[in-house]
Design a protein around this motif. Structure first.
Motif, mmCIF file in Angstrom:
data_model
loop_
_atom_site.group_PDB
_atom_site.id
_atom_site.type_symbol
_atom_site.label_atom_id
_atom_site.label_comp_id
_atom_site.label_asym_id
_atom_site.label_seq_id
_atom_site.Cartn_x
_atom_site.Cartn_y
_atom_site.Cartn_z
ATOM 1 N N GLU A 324 -11.696 -9.916 0.254
ATOM 2 C CA GLU A 324 -12.129 -8.940 -0.758
ATOM 3 C C GLU A 324 -11.671 -7.536 -0.409
ATOM 4 O OE1 GLU A 324 -16.150 -11.217 -2.423
ATOM 5 O OE2 GLU A 324 -16.289 -9.786 -0.747
ATOM 6 N N VAL A 325 -11.695 -7.194 0.870
ATOM 7 C CA VAL A 325 -11.194 -5.876 1.286
ATOM 8 C C VAL A 325 -9.699 -5.779 0.995
ATOM 9 C CG1 VAL A 325 -10.798 -4.356 3.267
ATOM 10 C CG2 VAL A 325 -12.973 -5.594 3.066
ATOM 11 N N GLU A 326 -8.966 -6.863 1.289
ATOM 12 C CA GLU A 326 -7.529 -6.877 0.995
ATOM 13 C C GLU A 326 -7.272 -6.728 -0.506
ATOM 14 O OE1 GLU A 326 -6.437 -9.903 4.730
ATOM 15 O OE2 GLU A 326 -6.525 -10.642 2.659
ATOM 16 N N THR A 327 -8.113 -7.349 -1.323
ATOM 17 C CA THR A 327 -7.978 -7.255 -2.782
ATOM 18 C C THR A 327 -8.212 -5.823 -3.252
ATOM 19 O OG1 THR A 327 -8.704 -9.546 -3.074
ATOM 20 C CG2 THR A 327 -8.904 -8.078 -4.980
ATOM 21 N N LEU A 328 -9.208 -5.168 -2.711
ATOM 22 C CA LEU A 328 -9.495 -3.783 -3.087
ATOM 23 C C LEU A 328 -8.327 -2.871 -2.714
ATOM 24 C CD1 LEU A 328 -13.254 -3.578 -2.015
ATOM 25 C CD2 LEU A 328 -12.377 -3.382 -4.351
ATOM 26 N N TYR A 329 -7.746 -3.112 -1.544
ATOM 27 C CA TYR A 329 -6.592 -2.325 -1.112
ATOM 28 C C TYR A 329 -5.436 -2.487 -2.102
ATOM 29 C CZ TYR A 329 -2.306 -1.279 1.442
ATOM 30 O OH TYR A 329 -1.060 -0.799 1.788
ATOM 31 N N LYS A 330 -5.156 -3.727 -2.489
ATOM 32 C CA LYS A 330 -4.038 -3.981 -3.405
ATOM 33 C C LYS A 330 -4.290 -3.342 -4.770
ATOM 34 C CE LYS A 330 -2.737 -8.304 -1.118
ATOM 35 N NZ LYS A 330 -2.743 -9.785 -1.189
ATOM 36 N N ASN A 342 -5.302 4.187 1.550
ATOM 37 C CA ASN A 342 -5.255 4.554 2.972
ATOM 38 C C ASN A 342 -6.660 4.631 3.566
ATOM 39 O OD1 ASN A 342 -2.472 4.725 2.829
ATOM 40 N ND2 ASN A 342 -2.459 6.932 2.450
ATOM 41 N N LEU A 343 -7.605 5.139 2.775
ATOM 42 C CA LEU A 343 -8.999 5.218 3.232
ATOM 43 C C LEU A 343 -9.547 3.816 3.515
ATOM 44 C CD1 LEU A 343 -11.579 7.003 3.635
ATOM 45 C CD2 LEU A 343 -12.113 6.517 1.241
ATOM 46 N N SER A 395 -1.750 -2.092 14.220
ATOM 47 C CA SER A 395 -1.236 -2.122 12.843
ATOM 48 C C SER A 395 -1.532 -0.825 12.095
ATOM 49 C CB SER A 395 -1.855 -3.305 12.082
ATOM 50 O OG SER A 395 -1.489 -4.530 12.683
ATOM 51 N N LEU A 396 -2.440 -0.035 12.626
ATOM 52 C CA LEU A 396 -2.832 1.197 11.949
ATOM 53 C C LEU A 396 -2.036 2.405 12.431
ATOM 54 C CD1 LEU A 396 -4.849 2.640 10.029
ATOM 55 C CD2 LEU A 396 -6.475 2.742 11.937
ATOM 56 N N LEU A 501 -9.167 -7.695 14.901
ATOM 57 C CA LEU A 501 -9.202 -7.576 13.444
ATOM 58 C C LEU A 501 -7.824 -7.882 12.862
ATOM 59 C CD1 LEU A 501 -11.237 -4.233 13.091
ATOM 60 C CD2 LEU A 501 -12.059 -6.551 12.552
ATOM 61 N N THR A 502 -7.801 -8.664 11.798
ATOM 62 C CA THR A 502 -6.527 -8.975 11.132
ATOM 63 C C THR A 502 -6.699 -8.864 9.617
ATOM 64 O OG1 THR A 502 -7.055 -11.344 11.055
ATOM 65 C CG2 THR A 502 -5.794 -10.555 12.961
ATOM 66 N N TYR A 503 -5.748 -8.177 8.973
ATOM 67 C CA TYR A 503 -5.767 -8.023 7.515
ATOM 68 C C TYR A 503 -4.346 -8.183 6.982
ATOM 69 C CZ TYR A 503 -10.349 -5.791 8.227
ATOM 70 O OH TYR A 503 -11.633 -5.532 8.585
ATOM 71 N N ASP A 504 -4.263 -8.567 5.746
ATOM 72 C CA ASP A 504 -2.967 -8.664 5.076
ATOM 73 C C ASP A 504 -2.780 -7.404 4.223
ATOM 74 O OD1 ASP A 504 -0.587 -9.452 3.983
ATOM 75 O OD2 ASP A 504 -1.473 -10.876 2.559
ATOM 76 N N PHE A 505 -2.492 -6.301 4.893
ATOM 77 C CA PHE A 505 -2.233 -5.039 4.201
ATOM 78 C C PHE A 505 -0.731 -4.769 4.206
ATOM 79 C CE2 PHE A 505 -6.588 -3.485 5.835
ATOM 80 C CZ PHE A 505 -7.216 -3.874 4.666
ATOM 81 N N ASP A 506 -0.215 -4.395 3.048
ATOM 82 C CA ASP A 506 1.184 -3.996 2.963
ATOM 83 C C ASP A 506 1.243 -2.479 3.121
ATOM 84 O OD1 ASP A 506 3.866 -3.820 2.562
ATOM 85 O OD2 ASP A 506 3.758 -4.023 0.366
ATOM 86 N N ILE A 507 1.120 -2.030 4.375
ATOM 87 C CA ILE A 507 1.016 -0.584 4.640
ATOM 88 C C ILE A 507 2.398 0.085 4.534
ATOM 89 C CG2 ILE A 507 0.287 1.148 6.324
ATOM 90 C CD1 ILE A 507 -1.624 -0.895 7.492
#
Length: 507
Positions: A324-330, A342-343, A395-396, A501-507
């Motif tokens: 859900e966090v990844e979805t909000l980011y996208k 970014n936040l 990753s950050l 921590l692991t996330y699928d963020f396209d930073i």
């Protein structure tokens, strides 16, 4: 005489002078002006010598005003108490005269009549003497003479006598209140209304505005967060307002009624009790008038049973899942809300609070021997436990370096933003997040703080224990041994934990 110094005619000595404001003249010995010799004929020296004297005089004036304010505060309740006491005595006397005439067929003897007359004369003389003493102390005149004239005249019956005494006593209470509390003309009218009909008056809350202000000042040394202190003050103001509106005393029952009247969750009600208990302890210890009135009463904020089930028990914020966090980011990226995206990333990789991220500056970075950022320092937080070093997830690091390089445009901060009265800069992004999660059909229990719960859940499920989690997220450690004897985990331990921590963020 703007500089407050002058010379008397024919003298070379300089004097300092200050006019006494009318409202404090009585407290300062009925003086209209304060004058003191500066013991010098040199004006330059007089200008220096006057300063401590003026400072002391002004402090005395402010102290007199403060004392007068405290003395006057709640005068309506004091007048009401006196009037209600008198009203009860007068009503009892009237009822006695109407319903309970002397019983028995035999006439009183000369001896009993003589004794009653003597006792009445003694009582009257004692009362008149007491009133004359009060007149000399307060400046009230005429009441004793009026009483004496009334006592010397023969009432047509007992009821007329009681009513005449009632009128004199009401006037006495009114005059005494006028002098004692320095009432204005409109306040005198209000006092007379209370005296004539005390039942129509609703007592005011004993939690007065000045007491709340003094208590709030004391909280500065006890609670670091201005927002928490202001919440305390606001809660006490609501309780006091309720007591005023209802004309209710400060008791366990009235506080229970107040809590029942609030359509609030368990935690909100608990906060009211928290604020109330803190105020009560302070007032009993530091406010003499409050202590005199309530010292023998149990704290009315203790012992309440709050709801533990159902809607009234309240619901806590709900954690997002990692997906859900990844979805909000996208969604934020798709909407072109790059700052919001970014936040979300920084919140997801650090577990930091919104206001902590908002205050973050590039100068807060922790740099390794190669000049690379490996963490940042949170210098201002909700609690002392929140002040901490936070490692940066690998990753950050690219995003963190990018935001740091742009910080000069934001007065050194990683994010541009405004500033509310509590120093929180990201109200705008917080509102954007609210609209975003609503668009994604999340409930009201999902807020930005829910990401912090996500981080906690993810780390805990990845095997990070309580010997690291509180220090990483800025929470008090509930373990007695760790909180008492441990200085906390190392930065390396926190860095190792955050890497889980692991996330699928396209930073």
């Amino acid at each position: 005489m703007a500089d407050h110094i002058f010379q008397k005619a024919g003298e070379s000595t300089w004097y300092v002078r200050l006019d006494v404001p009318k409202d404090v003249r009585k407290a300062l010995g009925n003086r209209r002006v304060l004058i003191q010799s500066l013991k010098t004929g040199m004006r330059s020296e007089a200008m220096v010598n006057r300063l401590p004297i003026l400072a002391q005089w002004k402090a005395d004036i402010e102290a007199a005003r403060s004392t007068r304010k405290v003395h006057r505060e709640g005068w309506q309740d004091k007048v009401h108490a006196k009037a209600a006491e008198h009203r009860q005595r007068a009503d009892t006397a009237l009822v006695e005269g109407i319903r309970n005439p002397p019983k028995g067929s035999s006439s009183p003897t000369i001896e009993t009549v003589t004794a009653r007359i003597a006792q009445l004369a003694a009582d009257q003389a004692e009362l008149i003497a007491h009133v004359r003493t009060m007149e000399s102390e307060t400046g009230i005149t005429g009441l004793a003479d009026r009483m004496e004239a009334q006592f010397s005249s023969e009432p047509t019956n007992m009821i007329d006598g009681v009513q005449a005494a009632d009128e004199i006593t009401q006037h006495y209470i009114s005059e005494l209140s006028r002098v004692r509390y320095e009432l204005s003309s409109s306040e005198i009218t209000e006092a007379k209304t209370i005296i004539i009909n005390p039942k129509a008056y609703k007592p005011r809350s004993p939690i007065t505005p000045s007491m709340i202000n003094e208590w709030a000042i004391s909280l500065v040394s006890q609670i670091a967060s201005e927002k928490t202190r202001n919440s305390h003050r606001a809660r006490l103001q609501r309780i006091s307002q309720y007591l005023n509106t209802e004309g209710a005393p400060l008791t366990f029952d009235t506080i229970h009624q107040f809590l029942t009247s609030q359509s609030a969750a368990r935690q909100t009600l608990a906060n009211y009790l928290w604020s109330g208990r803190d105020f009560w302890r302070w007032a009993i210890k530091y406010n003499a008038q409050f202590r005199e009135h309530f010292a023998t009463q149990q704290c009315p904020f203790d012992g309440h049973t709050l709801p533990r089930a159902g809607k009234a028990a309240g619901e806590s914020y709900v954690a997002f899942t990692r997906v859900e966090v990844e979805t909000l980011y996208k969604l934020a990226r798709e909407d072109g809300k790059d700052d919001l995206a970014n936040l979300i990333v920084i919140g997801a990789y650090t577990g930091a609070r919104l206001e902590e991220i908002g205050r973050l500056k590039s100068d807060d970075s922790i740099i390794d021997s190669n000049g690379e950022p490996i963490g940042f320092r949170i210098n201002q937080a909700k609690t002392s436990a929140g002040v901490r070093d936070v490692p940066i997830h690998s990753s950050l690091i690219p995003l963190y370096k990018k935001l740091s390089s742009q910080a000069t445009a934001n007065d050194g901060h990683l994010f541009k933003g405004g500033k509310n009265k509590y120093g929180n800069r990201l109200d705008g992004l917080s509102k954007q997040f609210g609209r975003l999660k609503k668009k994604a059909n999340f409930s009201d229990l999902h807020v930005f703080h829910s990401i912090r719960k996500t981080v906690t859940t993810e780390l805990h499920q990845a095997g990070v224990g309580l010997e690291v989690l509180p220090y990483l997220l800025g929470h008090e450690n509930t373990s007695f041994t760790l909180s008492t004897y441990s200085g906390g985990c190392s930065f390396e331990q926190k860095l190792e934990a955050i890497q889980k921590l692991t996330y699928d963020f396209d930073i």
